[in-house]
Scaffold this active site. Structure first.
Site, PDB file in Angstrom:
ATOM      1  CE  LYS A  42      -3.443  -0.983  -0.560  1.00  0.00           C
ATOM      2  NZ  LYS A  42      -3.817  -1.610  -1.872  1.00  0.00           N
ATOM      3  CE  LYS A 101       2.495  -6.487  -5.784  1.00  0.00           C
ATOM      4  NZ  LYS A 101       1.052  -6.426  -6.065  1.00  0.00           N
ATOM      5  CB  THR A 102       9.019  -8.491  -3.997  1.00  0.00           C
ATOM      6  OG1 THR A 102       8.852  -9.421  -2.914  1.00  0.00           O
ATOM      7  CG2 THR A 102      10.128  -7.521  -3.635  1.00  0.00           C
ATOM      8  CG  HIS A 103       4.091  -6.366  -1.069  1.00  0.00           C
ATOM      9  ND1 HIS A 103       4.199  -5.055  -1.487  1.00  0.00           N
ATOM     10  CD2 HIS A 103       2.919  -6.820  -1.572  1.00  0.00           C
ATOM     11  CE1 HIS A 103       3.131  -4.752  -2.226  1.00  0.00           C
ATOM     12  NE2 HIS A 103       2.357  -5.803  -2.291  1.00  0.00           N
ATOM     13  NE  ARG A 125       0.045   6.411   1.103  1.00  0.00           N
ATOM     14  CZ  ARG A 125      -1.160   6.068   0.653  1.00  0.00           C
ATOM     15  NH1 ARG A 125      -1.392   4.812   0.295  1.00  0.00           N
ATOM     16  NH2 ARG A 125      -2.121   6.959   0.551  1.00  0.00           N
ATOM     17  CB  SER A 133      -3.473   2.622   2.271  1.00  0.00           C
ATOM     18  OG  SER A 133      -3.721   2.091   0.998  1.00  0.00           O
ATOM     19  CG  PHE A 224      -6.337   8.643  -7.434  1.00  0.00           C
ATOM     20  CD1 PHE A 224      -5.902   7.497  -6.781  1.00  0.00           C
ATOM     21  CD2 PHE A 224      -7.678   8.989  -7.333  1.00  0.00           C
ATOM     22  CE1 PHE A 224      -6.779   6.715  -6.037  1.00  0.00           C
ATOM     23  CE2 PHE A 224      -8.562   8.217  -6.590  1.00  0.00           C
ATOM     24  CZ  PHE A 224      -8.106   7.088  -5.942  1.00  0.00           C
ATOM     25  CG  MET A 227      -3.156   4.883 -12.868  1.00  0.00           C
ATOM     26  SD  MET A 227      -1.710   4.693 -11.811  1.00  0.00           S
ATOM     27  CE  MET A 227      -2.010   3.126 -11.014  1.00  0.00           C
ATOM     28  CG  PHE A 250      -6.385  -1.851  -5.742  1.00  0.00           C
ATOM     29  CD1 PHE A 250      -5.794  -2.800  -4.929  1.00  0.00           C
ATOM     30  CD2 PHE A 250      -5.566  -0.972  -6.450  1.00  0.00           C
ATOM     31  CE1 PHE A 250      -4.412  -2.880  -4.824  1.00  0.00           C
ATOM     32  CE2 PHE A 250      -4.186  -1.053  -6.347  1.00  0.00           C
ATOM     33  CZ  PHE A 250      -3.612  -2.009  -5.531  1.00  0.00           C
ATOM     34  CG  MET A 251      -7.246   2.386  -8.375  1.00  0.00           C
ATOM     35  SD  MET A 251      -5.509   2.789  -8.250  1.00  0.00           S
ATOM     36  CE  MET A 251      -5.534   4.462  -8.827  1.00  0.00           C
ATOM     37  NE  ARG A 252      -8.170   3.860   1.335  1.00  0.00           N
ATOM     38  CZ  ARG A 252      -8.158   4.946   2.100  1.00  0.00           C
ATOM     39  NH1 ARG A 252      -9.268   5.384   2.628  1.00  0.00           N
ATOM     40  NH2 ARG A 252      -7.019   5.596   2.351  1.00  0.00           N
TER      41      ARG A 252
HETATM   42  P1  A3P Z   1      -5.218   4.637  -0.659  1.00  0.00           P
HETATM   43  O1  A3P Z   1      -5.777   3.369  -0.070  1.00  0.00           O
HETATM   44  O2  A3P Z   1      -4.708   5.566   0.390  1.00  0.00           O
HETATM   45  O3  A3P Z   1      -6.156   5.286  -1.597  1.00  0.00           O
HETATM   46  P2  A3P Z   1      -0.329  -0.281  -3.631  1.00  0.00           P
HETATM   47  O4  A3P Z   1      -0.364  -0.145  -5.093  1.00  0.00           O
HETATM   48  O5  A3P Z   1       1.033  -0.324  -3.055  1.00  0.00           O
HETATM   49  O6  A3P Z   1      -1.216  -1.383  -3.151  1.00  0.00           O
HETATM   50  O7  A3P Z   1      -0.898   1.090  -3.034  1.00  0.00           O
HETATM   51  C1  A3P Z   1      -2.254   1.427  -3.158  1.00  0.00           C
HETATM   52  C2  A3P Z   1      -2.430   2.836  -2.671  1.00  0.00           C
HETATM   53  O8  A3P Z   1      -1.861   3.740  -3.631  1.00  0.00           O
HETATM   54  C3  A3P Z   1      -3.898   3.230  -2.531  1.00  0.00           C
HETATM   55  O9  A3P Z   1      -3.911   4.229  -1.506  1.00  0.00           O
HETATM   56  C4  A3P Z   1      -4.163   3.797  -3.908  1.00  0.00           C
HETATM   57  O10 A3P Z   1      -5.297   4.609  -3.982  1.00  0.00           O
HETATM   58  C5  A3P Z   1      -2.881   4.596  -4.117  1.00  0.00           C
HETATM   59  N1  A3P Z   1      -2.637   4.904  -5.520  1.00  0.00           N
HETATM   60  C6  A3P Z   1      -2.621   4.083  -6.576  1.00  0.00           C
HETATM   61  N2  A3P Z   1      -2.418   4.739  -7.721  1.00  0.00           N
HETATM   62  C7  A3P Z   1      -2.281   6.044  -7.390  1.00  0.00           C
HETATM   63  C8  A3P Z   1      -2.062   7.244  -8.137  1.00  0.00           C
HETATM   64  N3  A3P Z   1      -1.939   7.209  -9.454  1.00  0.00           N
HETATM   65  N4  A3P Z   1      -1.973   8.401  -7.452  1.00  0.00           N
HETATM   66  C9  A3P Z   1      -2.108   8.440  -6.120  1.00  0.00           C
HETATM   67  N5  A3P Z   1      -2.324   7.343  -5.355  1.00  0.00           N
HETATM   68  C10 A3P Z   1      -2.410   6.156  -5.988  1.00  0.00           C
END
Ligand code: A3P
Length: 290
Positions: A42, A101-103, A125, A133, A224, A227, A250-252
């Protein structure tokens, strides 16, 4: 669908499907041309993956939409959960150079990446937004352990009991190694503040050169808003039972500072005191507001 239990690997709680195939993950041999995108979950993984993909394809959104695997999403990940095909299996079907990708925290990254001097982009972050998130993600990703109530979630985060382990160890692990290992260490907040500057940094790190016009296009395509509408980036292609977007998309929100809508002043104070203690050995310039 299962919410996988956590099993520690060298002290790091990982979901059982990872722990159970740990030996083959650790033995994975990347190609020197492979690029690794590493993050605590996240932190901006998907955003960075989208930027990298567009840079590799000179800003051509159509090429990026064409799926090199049955579904482009999930992007190649060393450990992806069933029913998604295993990351290791998917990787075998693709020729290098690959974007992986990896976590995994630094100490659990398969040593082949360092031996082969692969390029590594790390995205970090700030802890509070990252946790918020992750909390919403744990609600909607039905393979992740149950998040439980918010109050208890903060405790688990501070104690490193969430899936993929401690955020503190994660961001520090890559930070202290970044120069020796030539890791590009990025911040989500910097990407929000000035996406163009960060896209250019990524481009230079990848030894690519694209025109100003293409950079502008990439910045626009990876906003954002765009995407969120892009099915190849918003994870709407993930098999339905894994992600329940009706619980939380997912895109919250994609903002800096959403933590202020979640932490009470008391929780924030308690968190900050603990943070200071856990982060006192490093000076990583995190920003919780921009
Ligand atoms: P939020 O839950 O705060 O909205 P990951 O890709 O590592 O899983 O991270 C997901 C987080 O990145 C989510 O945060 C998502 O909305 C945010 N995110 C993804 N694409 C983004 C973008 N283009 N600009 C800003 N935030 C983005």
């Amino acid at each position: 669908i299962t919410r996988f239990p956590l099993i520690p690997i060298r002290g790091v709680p990982l979901m059982s499907y990872i722990a159970n195939s740990w030996d083959s993950i650790w033995a994975f041999r990347p190609d020197p041309s492979d690029l690794l995108i590493a993050t605590y979950p996240k932190a901006g993984t998907t955003w960075t993956q989208e930027i990298v993909d567009l840079l590799l394809h000179n800003g051509d959104a159509e090429v990026c939409k064409r799926a090199p695997t049955p579904v482009r999403i999930p992007f190649l990940e060393i450990c992806s959960p069933p029913p998604i095909p295993s990351g290791l299996d998917l990787l075998r079907t693709r020729d290098p150079p690959r974007v992986i990708k990896t976590h995994l925290p630094f100490q659990l990254v398969p040593p082949g990446f360092w031996e082969n001097k692969c390029k590594v982009i790390y995205v970090a972050r700030n802890a509070k937004d990252n946790m918020v998130s992750y909390y919403h993600f744990d609600r909607m990703n039905l393979t992740q352990p149950e998040p439980g109530p918010w109050d208890g979630y903060i405790e688990k985060f501070m104690r490193g009991q969430l899936s993929w382990g401690s955020w503190y160890d994660h961001v520090k692990g890559y930070w202290v190694e970044r120069e020796k290992r030539n890791i590009l260490y990025l911040f989500y907040e910097d990407m929000k503040e000035n996406p163009r500057r960060e896209v250019e940094r990524i481009m230079k790190y990848m030894d690519l050169s694209v025109s100003d016009e293409v950079i502008n296009k990439i910045v626009e395509l990876t906003s954002f808003k765009n995407m969120k509408e892009n099915p190849m980036a918003n994870y709407s292609c993930v098999p339905a039972p894994v992600f329940d977007h009706s619980i939380s998309p997912f895109m919250r929100k994609g903002e800096v500072g959403d933590w202020t809508n979640h932490f009470t002043p008391e929780q924030s104070k308690m968190f900050d005191e603990d943070y200071e203690e856990q982060m006192k050995d490093v000076n990583i310039p995190f920003r919780t507001l921009i």
